[in-house]
Structure formats: structure tokens, C-alpha cells
Motif scaffolding. Structure first.
Motif, PDB file in Angstrom:
ATOM      1  N   VAL A   1       0.890  -1.137   0.136  1.00  0.00           N
ATOM      2  CA  VAL A   1      -0.029   0.133   0.071  1.00  0.00           C
ATOM      3  C   VAL A   1       0.834   1.245   0.020  1.00  0.00           C
ATOM      4  N   THR A   2       0.845   2.022  -0.921  1.00  0.00           N
ATOM      5  CA  THR A   2       1.799   3.092  -1.129  1.00  0.00           C
ATOM      6  C   THR A   2       0.968   4.485  -1.378  1.00  0.00           C
ATOM      7  N   GLU A   3      -0.269   4.598  -1.405  1.00  0.00           N
ATOM      8  CA  GLU A   3      -0.702   5.850  -1.772  1.00  0.00           C
ATOM      9  C   GLU A   3      -1.183   6.655  -0.487  1.00  0.00           C
ATOM     10  N   ASN A   4      -1.065   5.880   0.780  1.00  0.00           N
ATOM     11  CA  ASN A   4      -1.096   6.748   1.903  1.00  0.00           C
ATOM     12  C   ASN A   4       0.313   6.369   2.751  1.00  0.00           C
ATOM     13  N   GLU A   5       0.034   7.178   3.873  1.00  0.00           N
ATOM     14  CA  GLU A   5       1.296   7.303   4.942  1.00  0.00           C
ATOM     15  C   GLU A   5       1.161   5.976   6.051  1.00  0.00           C
ATOM     16  N   ALA A   6       2.230   5.212   5.873  1.00  0.00           N
ATOM     17  CA  ALA A   6       2.233   4.324   6.966  1.00  0.00           C
ATOM     18  C   ALA A   6       2.861   4.975   8.368  1.00  0.00           C
ATOM     19  N   GLU A   7       2.056   4.792   9.511  1.00  0.00           N
ATOM     20  CA  GLU A   7       2.447   5.508  10.730  1.00  0.00           C
ATOM     21  C   GLU A   7       2.852   4.803  11.730  1.00  0.00           C
ATOM     22  N   ASN A   8       2.073   3.712  11.895  1.00  0.00           N
ATOM     23  CA  ASN A   8       2.695   2.865  13.334  1.00  0.00           C
ATOM     24  C   ASN A   8       2.502   1.322  12.852  1.00  0.00           C
ATOM     25  N   ILE A   9       2.831   0.482  13.525  1.00  0.00           N
ATOM     26  CA  ILE A   9       2.693  -1.089  13.582  1.00  0.00           C
ATOM     27  C   ILE A   9       2.266  -1.409  14.778  1.00  0.00           C
ATOM     28  N   PHE A  10       1.673  -2.745  14.778  1.00  0.00           N
ATOM     29  CA  PHE A  10       1.559  -3.310  16.359  1.00  0.00           C
ATOM     30  C   PHE A  10       1.135  -4.730  16.059  1.00  0.00           C
ATOM     31  N   PHE A  11       1.250  -5.398  17.115  1.00  0.00           N
ATOM     32  CA  PHE A  11       1.096  -6.843  16.930  1.00  0.00           C
ATOM     33  C   PHE A  11      -0.082  -7.515  17.705  1.00  0.00           C
ATOM     34  N   ILE A  12      -1.111  -8.216  17.410  1.00  0.00           N
ATOM     35  CA  ILE A  12      -2.165  -8.988  17.864  1.00  0.00           C
ATOM     36  C   ILE A  12      -1.729 -10.542  17.689  1.00  0.00           C
ATOM     37  N   GLY A  13      -1.372 -11.211  18.783  1.00  0.00           N
ATOM     38  CA  GLY A  13      -0.543 -12.552  18.413  1.00  0.00           C
ATOM     39  C   GLY A  13       0.704 -12.437  17.675  1.00  0.00           C
ATOM     40  N   ASN A  14       0.642 -13.366  16.527  1.00  0.00           N
ATOM     41  CA  ASN A  14       1.940 -13.052  15.755  1.00  0.00           C
ATOM     42  C   ASN A  14       1.669 -12.427  14.561  1.00  0.00           C
ATOM     43  N   THR A  15       0.439 -11.559  14.418  1.00  0.00           N
ATOM     44  CA  THR A  15       0.091 -10.865  13.260  1.00  0.00           C
ATOM     45  C   THR A  15       0.171  -9.384  13.392  1.00  0.00           C
ATOM     46  N   MET A  16       1.066  -8.865  12.263  1.00  0.00           N
ATOM     47  CA  MET A  16       1.281  -7.468  12.479  1.00  0.00           C
ATOM     48  C   MET A  16       0.193  -6.803  11.689  1.00  0.00           C
ATOM     49  N   TYR A  17      -0.027  -5.486  12.198  1.00  0.00           N
ATOM     50  CA  TYR A  17      -0.993  -4.638  11.602  1.00  0.00           C
ATOM     51  C   TYR A  17      -0.198  -3.281  11.269  1.00  0.00           C
ATOM     52  N   VAL A  18      -0.956  -2.744  10.169  1.00  0.00           N
ATOM     53  CA  VAL A  18      -0.027  -1.277   9.948  1.00  0.00           C
ATOM     54  C   VAL A  18      -1.221  -0.273   9.902  1.00  0.00           C
ATOM     55  N   ALA A  19      -1.006   0.592  10.863  1.00  0.00           N
ATOM     56  CA  ALA A  19      -2.081   1.868  10.551  1.00  0.00           C
ATOM     57  C   ALA A  19      -1.562   2.909   9.654  1.00  0.00           C
ATOM     58  N   TYR A  20      -2.299   3.211   8.843  1.00  0.00           N
ATOM     59  CA  TYR A  20      -1.718   4.286   7.847  1.00  0.00           C
ATOM     60  C   TYR A  20      -2.772   5.853   7.911  1.00  0.00           C
ATOM     61  N   ASN A  21      -1.979   6.698   7.579  1.00  0.00           N
ATOM     62  CA  ASN A  21      -2.599   8.033   7.854  1.00  0.00           C
ATOM     63  C   ASN A  21      -3.097   8.281   6.490  1.00  0.00           C
ATOM     64  N   ILE A  22      -4.545   8.713   6.224  1.00  0.00           N
ATOM     65  CA  ILE A  22      -4.918   9.053   4.891  1.00  0.00           C
ATOM     66  C   ILE A  22      -4.612  10.406   4.230  1.00  0.00           C
ATOM     67  N   LEU A  23      -3.732  10.333   3.139  1.00  0.00           N
ATOM     68  CA  LEU A  23      -3.188  11.801   2.879  1.00  0.00           C
ATOM     69  C   LEU A  23      -4.141  12.518   1.820  1.00  0.00           C
TER      70      LEU A  23
END
Length: 265
Positions: A221-243
């Protein structure tokens, strides 16, 4: 004759497999949209975020406010349903560049960052109200709590240095990440590795706890800004800011699940 032909075909296919020309392809790195982060008027820019395993906490600020008076809100989201369950009042926590959850004290710890680089703000995860602040000796842009050792990793502002801090925020070790020229966002850990997320371009860099570089993953995902990451179990999630708001006027942020992440040097 048929047996001979089958044997020849089997040998030929085996040769192709050895050279990677035949066989099942490895799944590509992918991101699936699983939730959104609502905006509140001018308070619409996503910054730091974290999870306690049950809830996700994301911050939004007014990007046009003056330093020192930036209104911020914390959004509490159910990890199970991805529905917003609570929103804080306007809080004064500067740029709110990162948030971590301390499971020992049951607190959210906000890394204020700009302009108060050495200030941490402590927030009650139930009420989303500020409990207090503390100035530490280090200027940091990111802080992550490691529960199985009761310590922290932190990114030092305006550098590519990561430090280890004890429970009293005293530095006990450090290592230098690769200076890739990208915008440093936040760091996080799954307990075994340390991950750093960047913007422009959207990448995640992976290190072991001794600071050895494992590889980097280019986010699809390249059209918005990756801001932070976090894990739930072994799965990574990425929160993006909508530009740029979409056709439906959507602002705020988007939460993605990262699947089949490939880290290459």
C-alpha cells in the motif's frame, strides 16, 4: 514405454523445481484492510498507535495547530470487531508520535515528540484521560514496552539509534539501524525481533535484538502514509494516515493486516 516417459517427465520437472522454474509460487506480500480510524474535524492526522491485545489505540492530531497546543484525540477500537468503542476528549500531548501499552502498570504511554521530545504522557486506557507526564533523559520519537522483561525499546529523535531502557527509562544499551534516508515513524517488537516502520517510501525494516539487520519489507500500500505498527498475537497490523480523502470524503486512517511479509536485504 509409458513408464519410461513418466520417469523422464519426473526428472525434467525435478530439474525445473531445483532452478525454481516449476512448483508452487510463494504467496506475495499482501495487505488487507480490516478497519478505519475516524477523524474529528481538523483532528484528522493519524500518528502513534498500539494495542493491549483486546483494544487498539490510535492517536490523531490537528496538523495545522501550533507546536505546544496541538489538540489530539485517542481512539479506542475493538480488535475483535474493528469498531470504535471510545474516543477521548481533546488532549494536549503534542505530536503524539507513538504510543505503547505497559501491561505491568495498565497504562498507555504516549511519546509526545515534537516539540517536547523528552516528554512521556501516561494515559488511563479505560477513561482515555491523562494521568500524568514525565520528562526522561532521552529525546525519543518512539517507545515500545516489552512485557516479558519489563523494559523498553526507544528510537532516539533525529537519529537511527535504538536504545534499550529499563523500567525507569534509564538507557542500558543501544544499536544503530541503517540510515536509509526515509522518515522515521515508530518501532515495535514481537518479543523476538525489532521492527521499524518508515514513510516515503513505506517500508518495514527488521532487526534482531542485537541490532543485526534481517531485511526490509516494502509495503504494497503506497498511496497513503504508514504511521505505526502493532502485533495481535503473531500478526502484524499497519496503521496508515490517509493523505488525500477518497471519493466518499473518508479521512483519518486505515488499519491493514500484513500477510506473507517478505524481508529482503
Amino acid at each position: 514405454m509409458q513408464a519410461i516417459i513418466q520417469a523422464i517427465v519426473s526428472i525434467f520437472m525435478a530439474i525445473l523445481s531445483i532452478f525454481g522454474l516449476f512448483g508452487p509460487k510463494e504467496p506475495e506480500t499482501a495487505m488487507k484492510k480490516v478497519g478505519t480510524i475516524p477523524s474529528f474535524g481538523n483532528i484528522k492526522t493519524v500518528e502513534g498507535g498500539c494495542t493491549d491485545g483486546t483494544y487498539i489505540y490510535q492517536t490523531l492530531i490537528d496538523p495545522k495547530a501550533e507546536d505546544g497546543s496541538v489538540p489530539c484525540r485517542i481512539v479506542k477500537i475493538s480488535a475483535a470487531t474493528m469498531k470504535t468503542v471510545k474516543v477521548s476528549e481533546d488532549l494536549s500531548i503534542d505530536h503524539a508520535n507513538d504510543v505503547t501499552y505497559n501491561s505491568s502498570t495498565n497504562e498507555l504511554i504516549v511519546c509526545n515528540n515534537k516539540p517536547n521530545y523528552s516528554t512521556l504522557t501516561f494515559v488511563d486506557p479505560e477513561t482515555l484521560e491523562i494521568k500524568g507526564t514525565r520528562d526522561i533523559d532521552s529525546k525519543v520519537y518512539s517507545v515500545v514496552y516489552v512485557g516479558n522483561g519489563d523494559f523498553y525499546y526507544a528510537g532516539i529523535s533525529r537519529t537511527f539509534t535504538v536504545v534499550e531502557m529499563n523500567s525507569d527509562f534509564e538507557v542500558t544499551g543501544s544499536f544503530d539501524m541503517i540510515d536509509n534516508g526515509y522518515t522515521r515513524q515508530t518501532i515495535d517488537t514481537d518479543g523476538e525481533f525489532i521492527y521499524a516502520v518508515y514513510y516515503k517510501e513505506n517500508y518495514i525494516y527488521k532487526y534482531d535484538v542485537n541490532g543485526n539487520f534481517i531485511g526490509r519489507c516494502k509495503l504494497p500500500v503506497t498511496e497513503n502514509e504508514a504511521e505505526n505498527i502493532f502485533f495481535i498475537g503473531n500478526t502484524m497490523y499497519v496503521a496508515y494516515n490517509i493523505l488525500t480523502p477518497g471519493a466518499d470524503g473518508e479521512e483519518g486512517g486505515i488499519i491493514y493486516r500484513l500477510d506473507n511479509a517478505k524481508y529482503e536485504k
